[in-house]
Design a protein around this motif. Sequence first.
Motif, PDB file in Angstrom:
ATOM      1  N   LYS A   1       0.832  -1.204   0.000  1.00 36.84           N
ATOM      2  CA  LYS A   1       0.000   0.000   0.000  1.00 36.84           C
ATOM      3  C   LYS A   1       0.866   1.254   0.000  1.00 36.84           C
ATOM      4  O   LYS A   1       0.581   2.219  -0.708  1.00 36.84           O
ATOM      5  CB  LYS A   1      -0.926   0.016   1.219  1.00 36.84           C
ATOM      6  CG  LYS A   1      -2.102  -0.899   1.115  1.00 36.84           C
ATOM      7  CD  LYS A   1      -2.965  -0.766   2.366  1.00 36.84           C
ATOM      8  CE  LYS A   1      -4.163  -1.663   2.342  1.00 36.84           C
ATOM      9  NZ  LYS A   1      -4.976  -1.534   3.562  1.00 36.84           N
ATOM     10  N   GLU A   2       1.916   1.251   0.813  1.00 37.63           N
ATOM     11  CA  GLU A   2       2.800   2.417   0.898  1.00 37.63           C
ATOM     12  C   GLU A   2       3.540   2.644  -0.419  1.00 37.63           C
ATOM     13  O   GLU A   2       3.680   3.783  -0.871  1.00 37.63           O
ATOM     14  CB  GLU A   2       3.805   2.234   2.048  1.00 37.63           C
ATOM     15  CG  GLU A   2       4.597   3.470   2.369  1.00 37.63           C
ATOM     16  CD  GLU A   2       3.750   4.637   2.853  1.00 37.63           C
ATOM     17  OE1 GLU A   2       4.149   5.789   2.593  1.00 37.63           O
ATOM     18  OE2 GLU A   2       2.689   4.409   3.467  1.00 37.63           O
ATOM     19  N   ARG A   3       3.983   1.581  -1.058  1.00 38.47           N
ATOM     20  CA  ARG A   3       4.654   1.716  -2.356  1.00 38.47           C
ATOM     21  C   ARG A   3       3.708   2.276  -3.403  1.00 38.47           C
ATOM     22  O   ARG A   3       4.078   3.140  -4.200  1.00 38.47           O
ATOM     23  CB  ARG A   3       5.205   0.365  -2.805  1.00 38.47           C
ATOM     24  CG  ARG A   3       6.423  -0.057  -2.042  1.00 38.47           C
ATOM     25  CD  ARG A   3       6.946  -1.380  -2.544  1.00 38.47           C
ATOM     26  NE  ARG A   3       8.112  -1.786  -1.783  1.00 38.47           N
ATOM     27  CZ  ARG A   3       8.607  -2.996  -1.803  1.00 38.47           C
ATOM     28  NH1 ARG A   3       8.058  -3.943  -2.536  1.00 38.47           N
ATOM     29  NH2 ARG A   3       9.675  -3.287  -1.084  1.00 38.47           N
ATOM     30  N   LEU A   4       2.482   1.781  -3.432  1.00 35.95           N
ATOM     31  CA  LEU A   4       1.498   2.288  -4.385  1.00 35.95           C
ATOM     32  C   LEU A   4       1.200   3.755  -4.125  1.00 35.95           C
ATOM     33  O   LEU A   4       1.124   4.562  -5.054  1.00 35.95           O
ATOM     34  CB  LEU A   4       0.216   1.455  -4.312  1.00 35.95           C
ATOM     35  CG  LEU A   4      -0.905   1.893  -5.253  1.00 35.95           C
ATOM     36  CD1 LEU A   4      -0.451   1.851  -6.700  1.00 35.95           C
ATOM     37  CD2 LEU A   4      -2.125   1.004  -5.049  1.00 35.95           C
ATOM     38  N   LYS A   5       1.060   4.119  -2.873  1.00 35.30           N
ATOM     39  CA  LYS A   5       0.813   5.508  -2.509  1.00 35.30           C
ATOM     40  C   LYS A   5       1.953   6.394  -2.996  1.00 35.30           C
ATOM     41  O   LYS A   5       1.727   7.469  -3.559  1.00 35.30           O
ATOM     42  CB  LYS A   5       0.654   5.637  -0.992  1.00 35.30           C
ATOM     43  CG  LYS A   5       0.402   7.035  -0.508  1.00 35.30           C
ATOM     44  CD  LYS A   5       0.279   7.048   1.002  1.00 35.30           C
ATOM     45  CE  LYS A   5       0.295   8.454   1.537  1.00 35.30           C
ATOM     46  NZ  LYS A   5       0.304   8.494   2.994  1.00 35.30           N
ATOM     47  N   ASN A   6       3.195   5.948  -2.807  1.00 33.41           N
ATOM     48  CA  ASN A   6       4.362   6.719  -3.254  1.00 33.41           C
ATOM     49  C   ASN A   6       4.381   6.870  -4.772  1.00 33.41           C
ATOM     50  O   ASN A   6       4.697   7.945  -5.289  1.00 33.41           O
ATOM     51  CB  ASN A   6       5.655   6.066  -2.774  1.00 33.41           C
ATOM     52  CG  ASN A   6       5.855   6.226  -1.294  1.00 33.41           C
ATOM     53  OD1 ASN A   6       5.303   7.122  -0.667  1.00 33.41           O
ATOM     54  ND2 ASN A   6       6.644   5.343  -0.700  1.00 33.41           N
ATOM     55  N   LEU A   7       4.051   5.804  -5.497  1.00 32.02           N
ATOM     56  CA  LEU A   7       4.029   5.882  -6.958  1.00 32.02           C
ATOM     57  C   LEU A   7       2.941   6.837  -7.449  1.00 32.02           C
ATOM     58  O   LEU A   7       3.169   7.632  -8.370  1.00 32.02           O
ATOM     59  CB  LEU A   7       3.811   4.494  -7.559  1.00 32.02           C
ATOM     60  CG  LEU A   7       5.007   3.553  -7.489  1.00 32.02           C
ATOM     61  CD1 LEU A   7       4.601   2.153  -7.944  1.00 32.02           C
ATOM     62  CD2 LEU A   7       6.141   4.078  -8.345  1.00 32.02           C
ATOM     63  N   LEU A   8       1.754   6.766  -6.838  1.00 26.75           N
ATOM     64  CA  LEU A   8       0.670   7.665  -7.229  1.00 26.75           C
ATOM     65  C   LEU A   8       1.007   9.123  -6.929  1.00 26.75           C
ATOM     66  O   LEU A   8       0.737  10.014  -7.734  1.00 26.75           O
ATOM     67  CB  LEU A   8      -0.634   7.277  -6.530  1.00 26.75           C
ATOM     68  CG  LEU A   8      -1.264   5.973  -6.989  1.00 26.75           C
ATOM     69  CD1 LEU A   8      -2.417   5.590  -6.084  1.00 26.75           C
ATOM     70  CD2 LEU A   8      -1.715   6.071  -8.432  1.00 26.75           C
ATOM     71  N   THR A   9       1.622   9.355  -5.791  1.00 25.29           N
ATOM     72  CA  THR A   9       2.035  10.708  -5.430  1.00 25.29           C
ATOM     73  C   THR A   9       3.041  11.239  -6.433  1.00 25.29           C
ATOM     74  O   THR A   9       2.923  12.367  -6.911  1.00 25.29           O
ATOM     75  CB  THR A   9       2.636  10.725  -4.011  1.00 25.29           C
ATOM     76  OG1 THR A   9       1.639  10.306  -3.091  1.00 25.29           O
ATOM     77  CG2 THR A   9       3.121  12.111  -3.635  1.00 25.29           C
ATOM     78  N   ALA A  10       4.039  10.433  -6.762  1.00 22.81           N
ATOM     79  CA  ALA A  10       5.053  10.856  -7.731  1.00 22.81           C
ATOM     80  C   ALA A  10       4.420  11.141  -9.083  1.00 22.81           C
ATOM     81  O   ALA A  10       4.770  12.117  -9.753  1.00 22.81           O
ATOM     82  CB  ALA A  10       6.126   9.782  -7.862  1.00 22.81           C
ATOM     83  N   ASP A  11       3.468  10.313  -9.488  1.00 27.38           N
ATOM     84  CA  ASP A  11       2.799  10.521 -10.771  1.00 27.38           C
ATOM     85  C   ASP A  11       2.004  11.824 -10.767  1.00 27.38           C
ATOM     86  O   ASP A  11       2.045  12.593 -11.726  1.00 27.38           O
ATOM     87  CB  ASP A  11       1.880   9.339 -11.067  1.00 27.38           C
ATOM     88  CG  ASP A  11       1.227   9.456 -12.421  1.00 27.38           C
ATOM     89  OD1 ASP A  11       1.970   9.556 -13.429  1.00 27.38           O
ATOM     90  OD2 ASP A  11      -0.011   9.454 -12.484  1.00 27.38           O
ATOM     91  N   ARG A  12       1.297  12.097  -9.681  1.00 27.89           N
ATOM     92  CA  ARG A  12       0.505  13.332  -9.582  1.00 27.89           C
ATOM     93  C   ARG A  12       1.396  14.568  -9.591  1.00 27.89           C
ATOM     94  O   ARG A  12       1.019  15.610 -10.105  1.00 27.89           O
ATOM     95  CB  ARG A  12      -0.341  13.314  -8.317  1.00 27.89           C
ATOM     96  CG  ARG A  12      -1.465  12.321  -8.377  1.00 27.89           C
ATOM     97  CD  ARG A  12      -2.207  12.263  -7.073  1.00 27.89           C
ATOM     98  NE  ARG A  12      -3.214  11.221  -7.124  1.00 27.89           N
ATOM     99  CZ  ARG A  12      -3.684  10.608  -6.076  1.00 27.89           C
ATOM    100  NH1 ARG A  12      -3.259  10.925  -4.865  1.00 27.89           N
ATOM    101  NH2 ARG A  12      -4.594   9.676  -6.203  1.00 27.89           N
ATOM    102  N   MET A  13       2.570  14.450  -8.983  1.00 24.70           N
ATOM    103  CA  MET A  13       3.502  15.569  -8.933  1.00 24.70           C
ATOM    104  C   MET A  13       4.326  15.661 -10.211  1.00 24.70           C
ATOM    105  O   MET A  13       5.074  16.606 -10.395  1.00 24.70           O
ATOM    106  CB  MET A  13       4.434  15.416  -7.728  1.00 24.70           C
ATOM    107  CG  MET A  13       3.720  15.523  -6.408  1.00 24.70           C
ATOM    108  SD  MET A  13       4.776  15.118  -4.998  1.00 24.70           S
ATOM    109  CE  MET A  13       6.142  16.217  -5.227  1.00 24.70           C
ATOM    110  N   GLN A  14       4.207  14.659 -11.060  1.00 29.11           N
ATOM    111  CA  GLN A  14       4.954  14.566 -12.307  1.00 29.11           C
ATOM    112  C   GLN A  14       6.460  14.644 -12.046  1.00 29.11           C
ATOM    113  O   GLN A  14       7.175  15.438 -12.638  1.00 29.11           O
ATOM    114  CB  GLN A  14       4.498  15.637 -13.294  1.00 29.11           C
ATOM    115  CG  GLN A  14       3.047  15.463 -13.687  1.00 29.11           C
ATOM    116  CD  GLN A  14       2.567  16.507 -14.656  1.00 29.11           C
ATOM    117  OE1 GLN A  14       3.238  17.486 -14.915  1.00 29.11           O
ATOM    118  NE2 GLN A  14       1.392  16.298 -15.199  1.00 29.11           N
ATOM    119  N   CYS A  15       6.915  13.808 -11.123  1.00 28.97           N
ATOM    120  CA  CYS A  15       8.338  13.711 -10.833  1.00 28.97           C
ATOM    121  C   CYS A  15       8.671  12.251 -10.530  1.00 28.97           C
ATOM    122  O   CYS A  15       7.796  11.416 -10.375  1.00 28.97           O
ATOM    123  CB  CYS A  15       8.734  14.601  -9.662  1.00 28.97           C
ATOM    124  SG  CYS A  15       8.020  14.121  -8.084  1.00 28.97           S
ATOM    125  N   ALA A  16       9.938  11.968 -10.437  1.00 30.63           N
ATOM    126  CA  ALA A  16      10.392  10.611 -10.146  1.00 30.63           C
ATOM    127  C   ALA A  16       9.981  10.229  -8.728  1.00 30.63           C
ATOM    128  O   ALA A  16       9.919  11.090  -7.842  1.00 30.63           O
ATOM    129  CB  ALA A  16      11.899  10.528 -10.292  1.00 30.63           C
TER     130      ALA A  16
END
Length: 69
Positions: A10-25
């Motif tokens: 869940k934490e990994r998915l949250k981090n990936l979604l956050t990065a995608d929304r921020m448009q950064c790595a």
Amino acid sequence: MSAHSVNIAKERLKNLLTADRMQCAPEAAQRLPVDLYHTISKYVEIRPEDFNIEITRTDIHIKYMGEKN
């Protein structure tokens, strides 16, 4: 699947979604809360456990819980 591995996933998915929304790595998104904490702590006496950052699709929420006695 153990509860621990579910929480990690869940934490990994949250981090990936956050990065995608921020448009950064993802690495940059993970560094952002730490960098913000270090920057704010230069000006305000604060403990890590009293500081929380939540990044949403449109906002960055910074919560400071605690007072200097």
